[in-house]
Scaffold this active site. Sequence first.
Site, PDB file in Angstrom:
ATOM      1  NE  ARG A 168     -13.146   2.839   6.179  1.00 24.32           N
ATOM      2  CZ  ARG A 168     -12.046   2.675   5.429  1.00 24.32           C
ATOM      3  NH1 ARG A 168     -11.229   3.693   5.229  1.00 24.32           N
ATOM      4  NH2 ARG A 168     -11.767   1.501   4.910  1.00 24.32           N
ATOM      5  N   GLY A 171      -7.631   5.371   5.257  1.00 22.54           N
ATOM      6  CA  GLY A 171      -7.146   6.272   4.224  1.00 22.54           C
ATOM      7  C   GLY A 171      -7.601   7.701   4.442  1.00 22.54           C
ATOM      8  CD  GLU A 195      -2.861  -1.165   2.359  1.00 21.87           C
ATOM      9  OE1 GLU A 195      -3.796  -0.331   2.421  1.00 21.87           O
ATOM     10  OE2 GLU A 195      -2.629  -1.992   3.245  1.00 21.87           O
TER      11      GLU A 195
END
Length: 311
Positions: free
Chosen positions: A247, A267, A13
């Site tokens: 999240r 993100g 990532e």
Amino acid sequence: MKVGVIMGGVSSEYEVSLMTGREMVKQLDPNKYEVIPIVITQREQLVDAVKGLDFALLALHGSYGEDGTVQGTLETLGIPYSGSGVLSSSLCMDKDLSKKILRSEGVQTPDWLCWSSMAEFTAEAVELLGYPVMVKPVSGGSSIGVEKVNGSQELRNAVQKAFAKDASVMIERYIKGQEITCSIVEDELLPILGIEAVQGEWFDYSAKYEAGGADEQVIALPLEIQEQVRTAAWASYKALKCSVYARIDMLLLDGIPYVLEVNTLPGMTKTSLLPKSAHAAGMTFSSLLDRIIAVSLVERSSRNGGLVHAE
């Protein structure tokens, strides 16, 4: 306050992390912070790179970023950092372990299998789980290495691809439901977003990060279902020892929320979900970062006997 935005890393990532980091640098108020962008490409760089910082704002994703290793290094160095601590980061990064904890706490999550090598591969076990399934690297993120598999003919190839990304692979029952996400900041549950990929059947990498890849809007749910979603989000957050912000991604089917995973460093790109949810709650991107930094400083201070303070 000298704030280093730590981005890059050594995981798959890397590019997503750079997008998050650059957006954070852009949104931090220069009247409040001396902002120092720090791009990490090797683990050995971190100790020297963070010298002299008052605070490390983590924009890392994936292994060596979200798995507790960077957090542990920063704690050893006495540098306060954003987000959850070492234990929570490690738990949430391991999808298999986190799902076991969630299920033990009564949180609904799709059925799954987990393999540590191709020697454990068995199509029969997946038949019992039921197709279609999602094949995922256990410790990955951003849908990298994730593939939807509709039958046994595709299975082995998808599992081999996932093993190329990680040492363990999860095979999770596919649930065709409404994809939703719940963000929590400083013990406040932000507006729930519904997610619909513009192309394709699920929220894959391109849907997540390409402009216009997905339709993401605050979703109006019946009060009873909304309460169930809130309960599942809070239960997940607490069971996995999260702090500051996180999240929680879910699928909603027949009014039941199924938790997919909990992200401790979600993100923060232009198209990311947490900033959108914060915006719906009346927060600018800049004020969201202010809040994350302030709450993280309090969190680190409370864990370290009050030795950390904001200047």
